[in-house]
Design an enzyme around this catalytic site. Structure first.
Site, PDB file in Angstrom:
ATOM      1  N   TYR A   1      -2.015   0.124  10.950  1.00  0.00           N
ATOM      2  CA  TYR A   1      -2.181  -0.256   9.544  1.00  0.00           C
ATOM      3  C   TYR A   1      -0.922   0.106   8.758  1.00  0.00           C
ATOM      4  CZ  TYR A   1      -3.862  -0.625   4.784  1.00  0.00           C
ATOM      5  OH  TYR A   1      -3.983  -0.975   3.458  1.00  0.00           O
TER       6      TYR A   1
ATOM      7  N   SER B   1       0.853  -1.186   0.000  1.00  0.00           N
ATOM      8  CA  SER B   1       0.000   0.000   0.000  1.00  0.00           C
ATOM      9  C   SER B   1       0.892   1.240   0.000  1.00  0.00           C
ATOM     10  CB  SER B   1      -0.875   0.015   1.256  1.00  0.00           C
ATOM     11  OG  SER B   1      -1.535   1.249   1.405  1.00  0.00           O
TER      12      SER B   1
HETATM   13  C1  8X3 Z   1      -5.051   1.690   1.405  1.00  0.00           C
HETATM   14  C2  8X3 Z   1      -4.588   3.065   1.131  1.00  0.00           C
HETATM   15  O1  8X3 Z   1      -4.414   5.429   1.957  1.00  0.00           O
HETATM   16  O2  8X3 Z   1      -6.302   4.204   2.777  1.00  0.00           O
HETATM   17  O3  8X3 Z   1      -4.019   0.789   1.641  1.00  0.00           O
HETATM   18  O4  8X3 Z   1      -4.105   3.710   3.597  1.00  0.00           O
HETATM   19  S1  8X3 Z   1      -4.884   4.123   2.451  1.00  0.00           S
END
Ligand code: 8X3
Length: 258
Positions: A157, A144
């Site tokens: 995350y 990501s």
């Molecule tokens: C997803 C992109 O910007 O929402 O992995 O983290 S974000």
């Protein structure tokens, strides 16, 4: 002519989003499928539909990548059936919650770390040795933009996606001397169930993430993954960052559209 026609692709997280889009795209290119996900009904319907539409074989197995025993069982079933995947797409992953660390829910942290990091490791550990033994294979990890730049309340995350980036790099080092390829495809804003899951089912809040600009679709990302796995065997994409044109990084997003 597709280079993946007749190859076997294992896709995790195949019952939704980018995983489903990869399954569809690969089948359309004539690849056989092994689809793993938690939601069995969705998964078997998808497998049956793609097998019927494209004349490929499509196996499916209910596998939660957090469950190492289940992963190992499903991997053994493939190996026993002489169906060692040519391509592994580690697509299972999620964001759960968006809050400051000091206010965060450890249950959210467990879900993300156990799925995005340990789940990816569980699957890779079960499949990669068989690719190495055979002397061919391509692992594609879903990273990501969140693995390149942190943002407020992204904390855990972000950490899991930084970890995916480190693991893609590390895995490439570990398979040095073999023909195995390991790639990472790192999307920015993609409109899937991602934000709805992050916000624990709050659809209105999820919709707001993509307001005012055209985000990527799951199919856009599958397109990039299809490119990565279609390259000749001497070409290895280490890392491919893909964002909507309106998004330059996590902070610079042109939301003046409708
Ligand atoms: C997803 C992109 O910007 O929402 O992995 O983290 S974000």
């Amino acid at each position: 002519m597709s280079r993946i026609a007749g190859r076997l692709a294992l896709v995790t997280g195949a019952s939704s989003g980018i995983g489903t889009a990869c399954a569809r795209r690969f089948a359309a290119e004539g690849a056989h499928l092994a689809l793993w996900a938690r939601r069995g009904e969705r998964l078997s319907a998808l497998a049956a539909q793609l097998a019927g539409a494209h004349g490929v074989t499509a196996r499916s197995a209910v596998v939660d990548v957090r469950d190492r025993a289940a992963v190992n069982r499903a991997a053994t079933a493939l190996v026993d059936a002489r169906a060692v995947p040519d391509i592994l797409v580690n697509s299972a992953g999620l964001a759960s919650g968006l809050s400051k660390v000091q206010e965060g829910d450890p249950e959210d942290w467990d879900r993300m770390i156990d799925t995005n990091v340990k789940g990816l490791l569980n699957v890779t550990r079960a499949i990669l040795p068989h690719m190495i033994a055979r002397g061919s294979g391509h692992v594609v990890n879903l990273g990501s933009t969140a693995g390149h730049m942190t943002y407020p309340m992204g904390n855990v995350y972000n950490a899991t996606k930084f970890a995916v980036r480190a693991l893609t790099e590390g895995m490439n080092l570990d398979v040095a001397g073999t023909p195995i390829r390991v790639s990472s495809v790192d999307p920015g804003f993609v409109e899937t169930e991602f934000s709805e899951v992050r916000f624990h089912g709050d659809r209105a809040r999820a919709k707001g993430v993509y307001q005012g600009f055209r985000p990527l679709s799951a199919e856009d990302v599958a397109d990039v993954i299809a490119y990565v796995v279609n390259l000749p065997e001497h070409v290895n994409i280490l890392d491919c960052i893909v964002v909507p044109t309106a998004q330059r990084n996590i902070y610079v997003v042109d939301r003046r559209g409708s």
